[in-house]
Design a protein around this motif. Structure first.
Motif, PDB file in Angstrom:
ATOM      1  N   GLN A   1     -10.717   5.084  -3.252  1.00 25.72           N
ATOM      2  CA  GLN A   1      -9.764   4.505  -2.299  1.00 25.72           C
ATOM      3  C   GLN A   1     -10.433   3.523  -1.332  1.00 25.72           C
ATOM      4  O   GLN A   1     -10.125   3.498  -0.142  1.00 25.72           O
ATOM      5  CB  GLN A   1      -9.037   5.627  -1.533  1.00 25.72           C
ATOM      6  N   ARG A   2     -11.342   2.721  -1.887  1.00 23.77           N
ATOM      7  CA  ARG A   2     -11.994   1.674  -1.099  1.00 23.77           C
ATOM      8  C   ARG A   2     -11.526   0.291  -1.536  1.00 23.77           C
ATOM      9  O   ARG A   2     -12.068  -0.728  -1.093  1.00 23.77           O
ATOM     10  CB  ARG A   2     -13.515   1.773  -1.244  1.00 23.77           C
ATOM     11  N   ASP A   3     -10.508   0.241  -2.390  1.00 22.66           N
ATOM     12  CA  ASP A   3     -10.059  -1.034  -2.927  1.00 22.66           C
ATOM     13  C   ASP A   3      -9.470  -1.938  -1.848  1.00 22.66           C
ATOM     14  O   ASP A   3      -9.748  -3.144  -1.821  1.00 22.66           O
ATOM     15  CB  ASP A   3      -9.065  -0.830  -4.070  1.00 22.66           C
ATOM     16  N   LEU A   4      -8.698  -1.397  -0.934  1.00 20.65           N
ATOM     17  CA  LEU A   4      -8.102  -2.235   0.113  1.00 20.65           C
ATOM     18  C   LEU A   4      -9.177  -2.797   1.035  1.00 20.65           C
ATOM     19  O   LEU A   4      -9.123  -3.971   1.441  1.00 20.65           O
ATOM     20  CB  LEU A   4      -7.078  -1.430   0.923  1.00 20.65           C
ATOM     21  N   ASP A   5     -10.169  -1.977   1.353  1.00 19.66           N
ATOM     22  CA  ASP A   5     -11.238  -2.433   2.247  1.00 19.66           C
ATOM     23  C   ASP A   5     -12.076  -3.526   1.599  1.00 19.66           C
ATOM     24  O   ASP A   5     -12.435  -4.514   2.254  1.00 19.66           O
ATOM     25  CB  ASP A   5     -12.133  -1.259   2.645  1.00 19.66           C
ATOM     26  N   ILE A   6     -12.403  -3.358   0.325  1.00 18.43           N
ATOM     27  CA  ILE A   6     -13.239  -4.369  -0.312  1.00 18.43           C
ATOM     28  C   ILE A   6     -12.442  -5.644  -0.571  1.00 18.43           C
ATOM     29  O   ILE A   6     -12.978  -6.751  -0.487  1.00 18.43           O
ATOM     30  CB  ILE A   6     -13.899  -3.826  -1.599  1.00 18.43           C
ATOM     31  N   CYS A   7     -11.149  -5.516  -0.839  1.00 16.53           N
ATOM     32  CA  CYS A   7     -10.321  -6.711  -0.988  1.00 16.53           C
ATOM     33  C   CYS A   7     -10.220  -7.465   0.335  1.00 16.53           C
ATOM     34  O   CYS A   7     -10.247  -8.705   0.360  1.00 16.53           O
ATOM     35  CB  CYS A   7      -8.941  -6.349  -1.508  1.00 16.53           C
ATOM     36  N   ASP A   8     -10.099  -6.738   1.434  1.00 22.44           N
ATOM     37  CA  ASP A   8     -10.108  -7.379   2.756  1.00 22.44           C
ATOM     38  C   ASP A   8     -11.418  -8.113   2.996  1.00 22.44           C
ATOM     39  O   ASP A   8     -11.441  -9.226   3.542  1.00 22.44           O
ATOM     40  CB  ASP A   8      -9.891  -6.338   3.857  1.00 22.44           C
ATOM     41  N   LEU A   9     -12.529  -7.491   2.600  1.00 21.50           N
ATOM     42  CA  LEU A   9     -13.840  -8.116   2.769  1.00 21.50           C
ATOM     43  C   LEU A   9     -13.937  -9.391   1.940  1.00 21.50           C
ATOM     44  O   LEU A   9     -14.392 -10.434   2.436  1.00 21.50           O
ATOM     45  CB  LEU A   9     -14.932  -7.127   2.352  1.00 21.50           C
ATOM     46  N   TYR A  10     -13.506  -9.337   0.703  1.00 19.45           N
ATOM     47  CA  TYR A  10     -13.554 -10.521  -0.158  1.00 19.45           C
ATOM     48  C   TYR A  10     -12.640 -11.620   0.371  1.00 19.45           C
ATOM     49  O   TYR A  10     -12.980 -12.806   0.336  1.00 19.45           O
ATOM     50  CB  TYR A  10     -13.149 -10.149  -1.584  1.00 19.45           C
ATOM     51  N   ARG A  11     -11.479 -11.229   0.846  1.00 19.14           N
ATOM     52  CA  ARG A  11     -10.528 -12.212   1.375  1.00 19.14           C
ATOM     53  C   ARG A  11     -11.105 -12.926   2.596  1.00 19.14           C
ATOM     54  O   ARG A  11     -11.034 -14.148   2.704  1.00 19.14           O
ATOM     55  CB  ARG A  11      -9.224 -11.509   1.739  1.00 19.14           C
ATOM     56  N   SER A  12     -11.711 -12.177   3.492  1.00 18.23           N
ATOM     57  CA  SER A  12     -12.214 -12.768   4.733  1.00 18.23           C
ATOM     58  C   SER A  12     -13.447 -13.632   4.510  1.00 18.23           C
ATOM     59  O   SER A  12     -13.776 -14.487   5.333  1.00 18.23           O
ATOM     60  CB  SER A  12     -12.526 -11.671   5.754  1.00 18.23           C
ATOM     61  N   HIS A  13     -14.147 -13.429   3.385  1.00 19.58           N
ATOM     62  CA  HIS A  13     -15.357 -14.205   3.103  1.00 19.58           C
ATOM     63  C   HIS A  13     -15.146 -15.224   1.977  1.00 19.58           C
ATOM     64  O   HIS A  13     -16.106 -15.856   1.549  1.00 19.58           O
ATOM     65  CB  HIS A  13     -16.523 -13.271   2.748  1.00 19.58           C
ATOM     66  N   ARG A  14     -13.926 -15.352   1.474  1.00 22.39           N
ATOM     67  CA  ARG A  14     -13.603 -16.325   0.425  1.00 22.39           C
ATOM     68  C   ARG A  14     -14.462 -16.100  -0.823  1.00 22.39           C
ATOM     69  O   ARG A  14     -15.258 -16.949  -1.222  1.00 22.39           O
ATOM     70  CB  ARG A  14     -13.753 -17.770   0.938  1.00 22.39           C
ATOM     71  N   VAL A  15     -14.278 -14.945  -1.431  1.00 21.90           N
ATOM     72  CA  VAL A  15     -14.955 -14.621  -2.681  1.00 21.90           C
ATOM     73  C   VAL A  15     -14.019 -14.957  -3.834  1.00 21.90           C
ATOM     74  O   VAL A  15     -12.886 -14.480  -3.887  1.00 21.90           O
ATOM     75  CB  VAL A  15     -15.356 -13.132  -2.744  1.00 21.90           C
ATOM     76  N   PHE A  16     -14.502 -15.771  -4.770  1.00 21.34           N
ATOM     77  CA  PHE A  16     -13.739 -16.142  -5.955  1.00 21.34           C
ATOM     78  C   PHE A  16     -14.584 -15.850  -7.187  1.00 21.34           C
ATOM     79  O   PHE A  16     -15.791 -16.106  -7.201  1.00 21.34           O
ATOM     80  CB  PHE A  16     -13.389 -17.634  -5.936  1.00 21.34           C
ATOM     81  N   GLY A  17     -13.959 -15.329  -8.244  1.00 24.80           N
ATOM     82  CA  GLY A  17     -14.719 -15.051  -9.458  1.00 24.80           C
ATOM     83  C   GLY A  17     -13.958 -14.120 -10.362  1.00 24.80           C
ATOM     84  O   GLY A  17     -12.738 -14.226 -10.513  1.00 24.80           O
ATOM     85  N   CYS A  18     -14.692 -13.154 -10.959  1.00 26.93           N
ATOM     86  CA  CYS A  18     -14.035 -12.269 -11.904  1.00 26.93           C
ATOM     87  C   CYS A  18     -14.810 -10.964 -12.051  1.00 26.93           C
ATOM     88  O   CYS A  18     -15.972 -10.857 -11.673  1.00 26.93           O
ATOM     89  CB  CYS A  18     -13.899 -12.939 -13.266  1.00 26.93           C
ATOM     90  N   ASN A  19     -14.129  -9.973 -12.614  1.00 31.95           N
ATOM     91  CA  ASN A  19     -14.768  -8.725 -13.025  1.00 31.95           C
ATOM     92  C   ASN A  19     -15.289  -8.906 -14.442  1.00 31.95           C
ATOM     93  O   ASN A  19     -14.614  -9.482 -15.300  1.00 31.95           O
ATOM     94  CB  ASN A  19     -13.777  -7.570 -12.980  1.00 31.95           C
ATOM     95  N   THR A  20     -16.502  -8.414 -14.669  1.00 31.29           N
ATOM     96  CA  THR A  20     -17.204  -8.687 -15.915  1.00 31.29           C
ATOM     97  C   THR A  20     -17.696  -7.408 -16.572  1.00 31.29           C
ATOM     98  O   THR A  20     -17.666  -6.328 -15.984  1.00 31.29           O
ATOM     99  CB  THR A  20     -18.422  -9.594 -15.651  1.00 31.29           C
ATOM    100  N   TYR A  21     -18.209  -7.560 -17.800  1.00 32.44           N
ATOM    101  CA  TYR A  21     -18.832  -6.453 -18.522  1.00 32.44           C
ATOM    102  C   TYR A  21     -20.341  -6.414 -18.305  1.00 32.44           C
ATOM    103  O   TYR A  21     -21.025  -5.548 -18.849  1.00 32.44           O
ATOM    104  CB  TYR A  21     -18.533  -6.574 -20.014  1.00 32.44           C
ATOM    105  N   GLY A  22     -20.874  -7.327 -17.541  1.00 28.05           N
ATOM    106  CA  GLY A  22     -22.292  -7.362 -17.209  1.00 28.05           C
ATOM    107  C   GLY A  22     -22.533  -8.509 -16.259  1.00 28.05           C
ATOM    108  O   GLY A  22     -21.787  -9.498 -16.252  1.00 28.05           O
TER     109      GLY A  22
END
Length: 381
Positions: free
Chosen positions: A338-359
């Motif tokens: 249940q840390r998804d909302l917190d980490i999404c807030d962190l990414y949003r506030s720091h302008r993180v763009f990219g993707c989830n990967t297999y490595g």
């Protein structure tokens, strides 16, 4: 943008319902000229072949690179069934692309000759290495990341390397890499990026080694399969040593019980991708007989990631955006705790763009369970 050329990296997202519609919307949101390249992270919801063909028709004269994902990261944090696009403006970037095909035919012995006669002087750095970084996108099902990275590391010397293994929305069947107006499997592309902007490559993990250890006593390293741990059937010993109560080793259970291997002074995660009917463990990263694995505990990813971003800002000043390649297991683990909302807030506030990967690719290492990427700074006034 009338009267002025775009600069920096422009980042947008679309959730258009069709492949052609997604490409068309990206062409509306981004300039179609004055770009060094466009990099796209495409959900497998879309047809990769139709999408790349449509992008080529819209961005004539601008190379488009990218890969399929196991999830996307944009201004609102984690997402799915979307396309994230990064436009690198020619005022601040120069790019040289080096496609690598037929990776399944390459073995450890001829890895350094992969792709032909590559020389550092031919890779587009012009001797200005401090202004360059390598961006690598690779088919996440080819199981050749370590060989490819080893070769690229030799070619580029001390130029930093980051990147990711393409995904297919957690199906682990087929993933795609984009270059030359087409979608390719069993392939990779190396992008040598030269920029006038400050930048910093980074990698952050959140696995804490425990005390329980397992020795790989039977394995097929070429296919990253472990049949025995501590001379016992691998799945049974993994369950026992990791303290997993349920015998259902689904993706959620695997994400919650990581393993790490010590290399030199560091510990690096080795994610189990799946368990087959015979009880063998299929890994997402290099594995070998005799390797000692330690059961690890995933810790909260939010605080160390926030501290990393703060450190990067101290080093290069204001950051315009972070290009991130994040392990799908790190995302699943954060969601479970249940840390998804917190980490999404962190990414949003720091302008993180990219993707989830297999490595994740960092330097000469193929990693699991990390957030890896490059921070792009602001132009000095």
């Amino acid at each position: 943008m009338l009267g002025r050329r775009p600069s920096g990296v422009l980042a947008v997202k679309t959730k258009a319902p069709t492949s052609a519609g997604a490409a068309e919307e990206l062409a509306r949101l981004l300039p179609v000229s004055g770009l060094a390249m466009v990099v796209v992270f495409l959900s497998p919801y879309y047809d990769p072949h139709r999408f790349t063909a449509a992008m080529a028709s819209h961005f004539v004269g601008t190379p488009v690179f990218g890969c399929t994902t196991a999830g996307e990261i944009a201004l609102d944090g984690w997402d799915e069934n979307s396309v994230v696009a990064l436009a690198f403006c020619a005022t601040d970037f120069e790019v040289t692309a080096h496609p690598l095909l037929g990776l399944s035919d390459v073995d450890i012995e001829d890895g350094h000759s992969l792709g032909g006669d590559h020389r550092l002087l031919s890779l587009g750095t012009d001797g200005d290495d401090e202004r360059c970084f390598g961006l690598v996108l690779i088919d996440g099902m080819c199981q050749r990341e370590e060989i490819v990275l080893s070769a690229i590391h030799v070619w580029l010397g001390h130029i930093p390397i980051v990147g990711g293994s393409a995904g297919d929305d957690r199906r682990f069947e087929r993933s795609w890499v984009f270059f030359g107006g087409r979608a390719h499997s069993d392939a990779a592309v190396l992008l040598v990026v030269k920029t006038s902007l400050p930048f910093r490559t980074f990698s952050s993990d959140n696995c804490r080694p425990g005390t329980a250890k397992m020795v790989v006593t039977k394995a097929d390293p070429g296919r990253r399969i472990v049949q025995e741990l501590n001379a016992e059937p691998a799945a049974i010993e993994y369950l026992r040593t990791s303290g997993i109560a349920s015998r259902d080793l689904d993706l959620a259970a695997l994400a919650s019980h990581p393993l790490v291997v010590r290399v030199g002074d560091g510990c690096y995660a080795r994610s189990v991708r799946r368990v087959d009917a015979a009880g063998a463990l299929h890994f997402a990263c290099a594995i070998d007989q005799g390797v000692v694995l330690t059961a690890a505990i995933p810790s909260d990813p939010v605080s160390p990631t926030r501290e990393l971003f703060a450190q990067i800002r101290r080093e290069i000043g204001e950051v315009s955006l972070y290009i991130g390649f994040e392990c799908i297991y790190r995302r699943i683990s954060a969601e479970q705790h249940q840390r998804d909302l917190d980490i999404c807030d962190l990414y949003r506030s720091h302008r993180v763009f990219g993707c989830n990967t297999y490595g994740q690719l960092y330097g000469a290492r193929h990693l699991n369970r990390t957030l890896t990427g490059v921070a792009i700074g602001m132009r000095e006034l």
